[in-house]
Scaffold this motif. Structure first.
Motif, PDB file in Angstrom:
ATOM      1  N   GLY A 156       0.891  -1.347  -0.244  1.00 20.00           N
ATOM      2  CA  GLY A 156       0.041  -0.160   0.082  1.00 20.00           C
ATOM      3  C   GLY A 156       0.889   1.266  -0.001  1.00 20.00           C
ATOM      4  O   GLY A 156       0.329   2.185  -0.583  1.00 20.00           O
ATOM      5  N   ASN A 157       1.785   1.200   0.821  1.00 18.75           N
ATOM      6  CA  ASN A 157       2.769   2.283   0.812  1.00 18.75           C
ATOM      7  C   ASN A 157       3.793   2.438  -0.352  1.00 18.75           C
ATOM      8  O   ASN A 157       4.794   3.103  -0.361  1.00 18.75           O
ATOM      9  CB  ASN A 157       3.581   2.351   2.027  1.00 18.75           C
ATOM     10  CG  ASN A 157       4.211   3.665   2.346  1.00 18.75           C
ATOM     11  OD1 ASN A 157       3.614   4.789   1.933  1.00 18.75           O
ATOM     12  ND2 ASN A 157       5.443   3.751   2.837  1.00 18.75           N
ATOM     13  N   GLU A 158       4.005   1.245  -1.148  1.00 15.29           N
ATOM     14  CA  GLU A 158       4.844   0.903  -2.277  1.00 15.29           C
ATOM     15  C   GLU A 158       6.350   1.121  -1.586  1.00 15.29           C
ATOM     16  O   GLU A 158       7.282   1.762  -2.203  1.00 15.29           O
ATOM     17  CB  GLU A 158       4.790   2.079  -3.270  1.00 15.29           C
ATOM     18  CG  GLU A 158       3.316   2.011  -3.872  1.00 15.29           C
ATOM     19  CD  GLU A 158       3.314   0.963  -4.997  1.00 15.29           C
ATOM     20  OE1 GLU A 158       3.944   0.166  -5.081  1.00 15.29           O
ATOM     21  OE2 GLU A 158       2.310   0.803  -5.581  1.00 15.29           O
ATOM     22  N   THR A 159       6.470   0.368  -0.455  1.00 12.19           N
ATOM     23  CA  THR A 159       8.021   0.602   0.063  1.00 12.19           C
ATOM     24  C   THR A 159       8.098  -1.192   0.316  1.00 12.19           C
ATOM     25  O   THR A 159       7.542  -1.985   0.650  1.00 12.19           O
ATOM     26  CB  THR A 159       8.062   1.275   1.079  1.00 12.19           C
ATOM     27  OG1 THR A 159       7.065   0.770   2.176  1.00 12.19           O
ATOM     28  CG2 THR A 159       7.796   2.685   1.272  1.00 12.19           C
ATOM     29  N   GLU A 196       7.817 -10.392  -6.548  1.00 16.15           N
ATOM     30  CA  GLU A 196       6.794 -11.381  -5.934  1.00 16.15           C
ATOM     31  C   GLU A 196       5.430 -10.817  -5.526  1.00 16.15           C
ATOM     32  O   GLU A 196       4.544 -11.525  -5.451  1.00 16.15           O
ATOM     33  CB  GLU A 196       7.541 -12.079  -4.828  1.00 16.15           C
ATOM     34  CG  GLU A 196       8.380 -13.118  -5.000  1.00 16.15           C
ATOM     35  CD  GLU A 196       9.403 -13.598  -4.107  1.00 16.15           C
ATOM     36  OE1 GLU A 196       9.133 -13.176  -2.757  1.00 16.15           O
ATOM     37  OE2 GLU A 196      10.403 -14.134  -4.357  1.00 16.15           O
ATOM     38  N   VAL A 197       5.494  -9.559  -5.253  1.00 14.95           N
ATOM     39  CA  VAL A 197       4.252  -8.946  -4.777  1.00 14.95           C
ATOM     40  C   VAL A 197       3.876  -7.890  -6.052  1.00 14.95           C
ATOM     41  O   VAL A 197       3.036  -6.966  -5.938  1.00 14.95           O
ATOM     42  CB  VAL A 197       4.666  -8.086  -3.574  1.00 14.95           C
ATOM     43  CG1 VAL A 197       4.711  -8.862  -2.473  1.00 14.95           C
ATOM     44  CG2 VAL A 197       5.675  -6.842  -3.814  1.00 14.95           C
ATOM     45  N   LYS A 251      11.839   2.432  -2.212  1.00 14.07           N
ATOM     46  CA  LYS A 251      10.548   2.899  -2.797  1.00 14.07           C
ATOM     47  C   LYS A 251      10.490   1.667  -3.668  1.00 14.07           C
ATOM     48  O   LYS A 251      11.490   1.010  -4.291  1.00 14.07           O
ATOM     49  CB  LYS A 251      10.965   4.018  -3.834  1.00 14.07           C
ATOM     50  CG  LYS A 251      10.905   5.103  -2.917  1.00 14.07           C
ATOM     51  CD  LYS A 251      11.104   6.500  -3.876  1.00 14.07           C
ATOM     52  CE  LYS A 251      11.356   7.667  -3.111  1.00 14.07           C
ATOM     53  NZ  LYS A 251      11.598   8.781  -3.949  1.00 14.07           N
ATOM     54  N   LEU A 252       9.118   1.080  -4.062  1.00 14.13           N
ATOM     55  CA  LEU A 252       8.951   0.364  -5.139  1.00 14.13           C
ATOM     56  C   LEU A 252       7.990   1.115  -6.154  1.00 14.13           C
ATOM     57  O   LEU A 252       7.474   2.028  -5.950  1.00 14.13           O
ATOM     58  CB  LEU A 252       7.934  -0.889  -4.440  1.00 14.13           C
ATOM     59  CG  LEU A 252       8.791  -1.881  -3.406  1.00 14.13           C
ATOM     60  CD1 LEU A 252       7.722  -2.849  -2.639  1.00 14.13           C
ATOM     61  CD2 LEU A 252       9.958  -2.621  -4.042  1.00 14.13           C
ATOM     62  N   PHE A 253       8.026   0.411  -7.196  1.00 12.20           N
ATOM     63  CA  PHE A 253       7.287   0.996  -8.368  1.00 12.20           C
ATOM     64  C   PHE A 253       6.388  -0.049  -9.043  1.00 12.20           C
ATOM     65  O   PHE A 253       6.433  -1.240  -8.755  1.00 12.20           O
ATOM     66  CB  PHE A 253       8.295   1.633  -9.369  1.00 12.20           C
ATOM     67  CG  PHE A 253       9.099   2.777  -8.896  1.00 12.20           C
ATOM     68  CD1 PHE A 253       8.604   4.040  -8.916  1.00 12.20           C
ATOM     69  CD2 PHE A 253      10.148   2.494  -8.006  1.00 12.20           C
ATOM     70  CE1 PHE A 253       9.565   4.786  -8.511  1.00 12.20           C
ATOM     71  CE2 PHE A 253      10.942   3.463  -7.522  1.00 12.20           C
ATOM     72  CZ  PHE A 253      10.644   4.668  -7.856  1.00 12.20           C
ATOM     73  N   PRO A 254       5.343   0.428  -9.861  1.00  3.95           N
ATOM     74  CA  PRO A 254       4.581  -0.640 -10.539  1.00  3.95           C
ATOM     75  C   PRO A 254       5.273  -1.491 -11.574  1.00  3.95           C
ATOM     76  O   PRO A 254       6.242  -0.986 -12.054  1.00  3.95           O
ATOM     77  CB  PRO A 254       3.524   0.290 -11.350  1.00  3.95           C
ATOM     78  CG  PRO A 254       3.476   1.685 -10.812  1.00  3.95           C
ATOM     79  CD  PRO A 254       4.942   1.706 -10.117  1.00  3.95           C
ATOM     80  N   ALA A 255       4.822  -2.649 -11.557  1.00  3.00           N
ATOM     81  CA  ALA A 255       5.861  -3.569 -12.302  1.00  3.00           C
ATOM     82  C   ALA A 255       5.812  -3.324 -13.764  1.00  3.00           C
ATOM     83  O   ALA A 255       4.620  -2.904 -14.383  1.00  3.00           O
ATOM     84  CB  ALA A 255       5.131  -4.867 -12.245  1.00  3.00           C
ATOM     85  N   VAL A 256       6.857  -3.564 -14.561  1.00  2.00           N
ATOM     86  CA  VAL A 256       7.032  -3.481 -15.885  1.00  2.00           C
ATOM     87  C   VAL A 256       6.247  -4.565 -16.860  1.00  2.00           C
ATOM     88  O   VAL A 256       6.199  -5.642 -16.366  1.00  2.00           O
ATOM     89  CB  VAL A 256       8.369  -3.225 -16.566  1.00  2.00           C
ATOM     90  CG1 VAL A 256       8.386  -3.177 -18.039  1.00  2.00           C
ATOM     91  CG2 VAL A 256       8.956  -1.942 -15.887  1.00  2.00           C
ATOM     92  N   GLY A 314      16.330   5.340  11.509  1.00  2.00           N
ATOM     93  CA  GLY A 314      15.431   6.250  10.785  1.00  2.00           C
ATOM     94  C   GLY A 314      14.604   5.602   9.594  1.00  2.00           C
ATOM     95  O   GLY A 314      14.330   6.048   8.566  1.00  2.00           O
ATOM     96  N   LEU A 315      14.116   4.471  10.162  1.00  2.00           N
ATOM     97  CA  LEU A 315      13.136   3.520   9.123  1.00  2.00           C
ATOM     98  C   LEU A 315      12.166   3.957   9.022  1.00  2.00           C
ATOM     99  O   LEU A 315      11.059   3.261   9.194  1.00  2.00           O
ATOM    100  CB  LEU A 315      13.363   2.211   9.543  1.00  2.00           C
ATOM    101  CG  LEU A 315      14.686   1.558   9.516  1.00  2.00           C
ATOM    102  CD1 LEU A 315      14.652  -0.024  10.155  1.00  2.00           C
ATOM    103  CD2 LEU A 315      15.186   1.247   8.239  1.00  2.00           C
ATOM    104  N   ARG A 316      11.613   5.135   8.393  1.00  2.00           N
ATOM    105  CA  ARG A 316      10.545   5.884   8.066  1.00  2.00           C
ATOM    106  C   ARG A 316      10.176   5.667   6.684  1.00  2.00           C
ATOM    107  O   ARG A 316      10.990   6.279   5.568  1.00  2.00           O
ATOM    108  CB  ARG A 316      10.418   7.191   8.565  1.00  2.00           C
ATOM    109  CG  ARG A 316      10.795   7.558  10.182  1.00  2.00           C
ATOM    110  CD  ARG A 316      10.617   8.798  10.524  1.00  2.00           C
ATOM    111  NE  ARG A 316      11.577   9.539  10.248  1.00  2.00           N
ATOM    112  CZ  ARG A 316      12.548   9.601  11.182  1.00  2.00           C
ATOM    113  NH1 ARG A 316      12.725   8.994  12.405  1.00  2.00           N
ATOM    114  NH2 ARG A 316      13.958  10.398  10.601  1.00  2.00           N
ATOM    115  N   GLY A 317       8.780   5.195   6.300  1.00  2.00           N
ATOM    116  CA  GLY A 317       8.456   4.995   4.762  1.00  2.00           C
ATOM    117  C   GLY A 317       7.833   6.448   4.420  1.00  2.00           C
ATOM    118  O   GLY A 317       6.664   6.267   3.743  1.00  2.00           O
TER     119      GLY A 317
END
Length: 472
Positions: free
Chosen positions: A107-110, A128-129, A216-221, A183-186
């Motif tokens: 949901g947070n793309e992290t 995988e996600v 950061k994560l991004f939408p899959a290609v 400092g593990l803040r998303g």
């Protein structure tokens, strides 16, 4: 034999156990030289903590004993930044046992991972996600997240996604005194003062040890197209880059430039690689477009852009991959350059950046000055044109002696760096300074910048025990 006091060895063993200490010279060997055998050192001990708490305890014990630490990840660097000196008094601290993926927040793309996670495993975890982690390097099967962050790694997709500094939202860091900064803040917005994580990204382990990160994560290609293009000059590459950007926008995710000399080394030394054109050309680019949509009309866009460039004389020839295997074959031509050059004897690696608009002028001036001063050297120029980063590497002239060529390394480097400076460029775009460019930075960086960097180092590491002799 270790030069460390027995009391320290016993305390470290009590914290890390048998699996966390390596004292045997044969087992330590792989930690004491880089993958090219360009940098070699000695160490009193290799530590392999398995958790942040173990890292903190080990750092605290070494700090109290006045023992210097050399943080190390996958040991894939090119500047000697993770190799100890030759004194045998330093301790290598390897993060390779810290391999947990702590959290995936779709949901947070992290994704939150530990420093020893190999980049390829991170990419797989994102896939995988149904997501993408876009950092891509030739060493992605062995380099680690901690090392990627410590050197602010870039790779082939910076044009679209940025480098590690752009991909990190939060860090966990063990400070030189053994305290843990969490400092593990998303968060993508956090305007509450200094952005402390940026101090540690690119610091090469000189200010603390990164143990985990929120990335950061991004939408899959879901759609991809790739082309291999022949060009008359680097200036044509810059012009084609502008055309493709205007036409494709953010769909342009890769734009890699290679000289003919680079390609010849690959064709000579990398199995399965073939020249795609009957005619020999001076320069080539590999272009990649991608999209999150299924069946996006990327081929149409690519072919339209290439057709327009062909009419203008910017492009001389081109082939578009029609299958995934062909895509892999095209990328093999680009990714095989570094390995192929090693087969030609000693190579001098230079990782510079200049404004994109200055790339052609840089290449022309650097080529001219090098051939005037060192006739016959073979220039292996390639890199990420979209972000102004060239790997401008030099191989010895045919028939030259290795020792004589190596003796010219500093003089060759200064020619390249002088030209880089004349275009307001950087002597290190993505590899860091390590020990190879540390002294050169004193000459090419602004004195006030160096003064501020030393002030930060003195504040966080007053005893100078974190990766001494690197970067500063």
């Amino acid at each position: 034999m270790s030069v460390l006091p027995n009391s320290l060895l016993q305390a470290l063993h009590a914290v890390l156990g048998d699996a966390g200490l390596i004292r045997d010279a044969e087992r330590m060997h792989s930690y004491l030289s880089d993958w090219r055998n360009a940098y070699k050192g000695q160490a009193a001990l290799v530590l392999r903590p398995a958790s942040t708490e173990e890292v903190a305890a080990a750092v605290r014990l070494c700090s109290e004993a006045g023992v210097a630490l050399v943080p190390q990840g996958g040991n894939t660097g090119l500047c000697g930044g993770s190799i100890p000196d030759e004194s045998g008094a330093q301790v290598v601290l390897s993060l390779t046992r810290m391999t947990r993926i702590r959290d995936v927040d779709v949901g947070n793309e992290t994704i939150t991972v530990e420093a020893g996670v190999v980049l390829q495993r991170l990419q797989e975890a994102a896939a995988e996600v149904g997501r993408l982690f876009p950092l891509s390097l030739g060493a992605e099967g062995s380099c680690t997240v901690g090392g990627n962050l410590a050197t602010n790694a870039g790779g082939t997709a910076v044009l679209r996604y940025g480098n590690m500094r752009d991909l990190a939202l939060g860090l966990e860091v063990v400070l030189p005194n053994g305290r843990i900064w969490n400092g593990l803040r998303g968060l993508r917005k956090d305007n509450t003062g200094y952005d402390l994580k940026q101090l540690f990204i690119g610091a090469e382990g000189t200010l603390g040890i990164i143990t985990a990160a929120v990335l950061k994560l991004f939408p899959a290609v879901r759609s991809l197209t790739t082309a291999w293009v022949a060009l008359p000059s680097p200036q044509a590459a810059v012009e084609l880059l502008g055309q493709m950007r205007s036409l494709c926008g953010d769909r342009l995710t890769g734009f890699e430039l290679m000289s003919r000399q680079s390609l010849e080394f690959v064709l000579r030394h990398v199995a399965g690689c073939n020249d795609l054109f009957a005619e020999v050309h001076s320069w080539y680019v590999l272009i990649e477009l991608s999209d999150t949509l299924f069946d996006a009309p990327l081929n149409d866009m690519l072919e339209r852009g290439l057709a327009e460039a062909f009419e203008q004389g910017t492009v001389l020839d081109a082939v578009v991959a029609s299958s995934q295997s062909q895509v892999a074959a095209l990328w093999a031509l680009r990714e095989g350059i570094s390995e192929a050059q090693n087969h030609e004897g000693p190579s001098l690696k230079h990782d510079i950046s200049v404004p994109v608009s200055s790339i052609a002028a840089f290449v022309a001036e650097a080529d001219k000055r090098l051939q005037q001063a060192f006739p016959g050297v073979r220039i292996v120029a390639y890199g990420h044109v979209g972000d102004g980063n060239l790997h401008y590497n030099i191989s010895k002239p045919l028939g030259a002696e290795d020792a004589g060529f190596k003796a010219q390394a500093q003089a060759i480097m200064h020619v390249i760096f002088d030209v880089t400076a004349s275009f307001a460029g950087s002597i290190s775009a993505e590899h860091g300074l390590g020990q190879s460019k540390r002294d050169a930075a004193r000459h090419y960086k602004d004195p006030l910048e160096l003064e501020l960097m030393r002030s930060i180092k003195q504040t966080l590491d007053p005893a100078g025990l974190m990766n001494p002799g690197k970067l500063l």
